[in-house]
Design a protein around this motif. Structure first.
Motif, mmCIF file in Angstrom:
data_model
loop_
_atom_site.group_PDB
_atom_site.id
_atom_site.type_symbol
_atom_site.label_atom_id
_atom_site.label_comp_id
_atom_site.label_asym_id
_atom_site.label_seq_id
_atom_site.Cartn_x
_atom_site.Cartn_y
_atom_site.Cartn_z
ATOM 1 N N LYS A 49 0.835 -1.211 0.000
ATOM 2 C CA LYS A 49 0.000 0.000 0.000
ATOM 3 C C LYS A 49 0.866 1.256 0.000
ATOM 4 C CE LYS A 49 -4.148 -1.860 2.147
ATOM 5 N NZ LYS A 49 -5.092 -1.728 3.264
ATOM 6 N N ALA A 53 0.953 4.069 -2.959
ATOM 7 C CA ALA A 53 0.703 5.477 -2.644
ATOM 8 C C ALA A 53 1.872 6.354 -3.086
ATOM 9 C CB ALA A 53 0.452 5.627 -1.143
ATOM 10 N N ILE A 76 -5.605 5.271 -0.544
ATOM 11 C CA ILE A 76 -4.896 3.994 -0.690
ATOM 12 C C ILE A 76 -5.002 3.146 0.576
ATOM 13 C CG2 ILE A 76 -2.615 2.937 -1.029
ATOM 14 C CD1 ILE A 76 -3.858 4.059 -3.593
#
Length: 116
Positions: A49, A53, A76
């Motif tokens: 993640k 991002a 995100i």
């Protein structure tokens, strides 16, 4: 090796699914996907993640479609601090010139040549 491939696939999936929620153009999303792919071998210690991002943040800067770190992190699903940490490392590792607007275009053109 399997976990590494999965992390990259998960990051790409997240970018494609959630990038449009940030009202990013296709160019930004494609650029972020390519950044993730190029960062592949160096991504072991980061959560997918945070990688997604950071890639969206970098690609947005390069394409002049900036969003705040906080805004991207919220969509995100990571902290803005982890986005910042990974962002700095991606820029250093890939030697991304953040002030060079043509870098993302050249990156995408090189990918097109590899695909077909």
């Amino acid at each position: 090796m399997r976990a590494l491939k999965r992390d990259v696939e998960d990051a790409v999936k997240l970018i494609v699914e959630r990038g449009p929620q940030l009202f990013h153009s296709r160019k930004v999303i494609d650029g972020a996907v390519e950044i993730v792919k190029r960062f592949r071998g160096r991504s072991r210690k980061y959560h997918y993640k945070s990688i997604a991002a950071a890639a969206l943040y970098i690609s947005g800067i390069l394409c002049d479609e900036k969003r705040t770190q906080r805004e991207i992190a919220r969509i995100i699903g990571c902290s803005d601090a982890s986005l910042r940490y990974v962002y700095v490392n991606i820029v250093k590792e890939l030697k991304i010139p953040l002030l060079d607007e043509k870098w993302i275009e050249e990156l995408l053109k090189s990918q097109e040549g590899m695909d077909g």
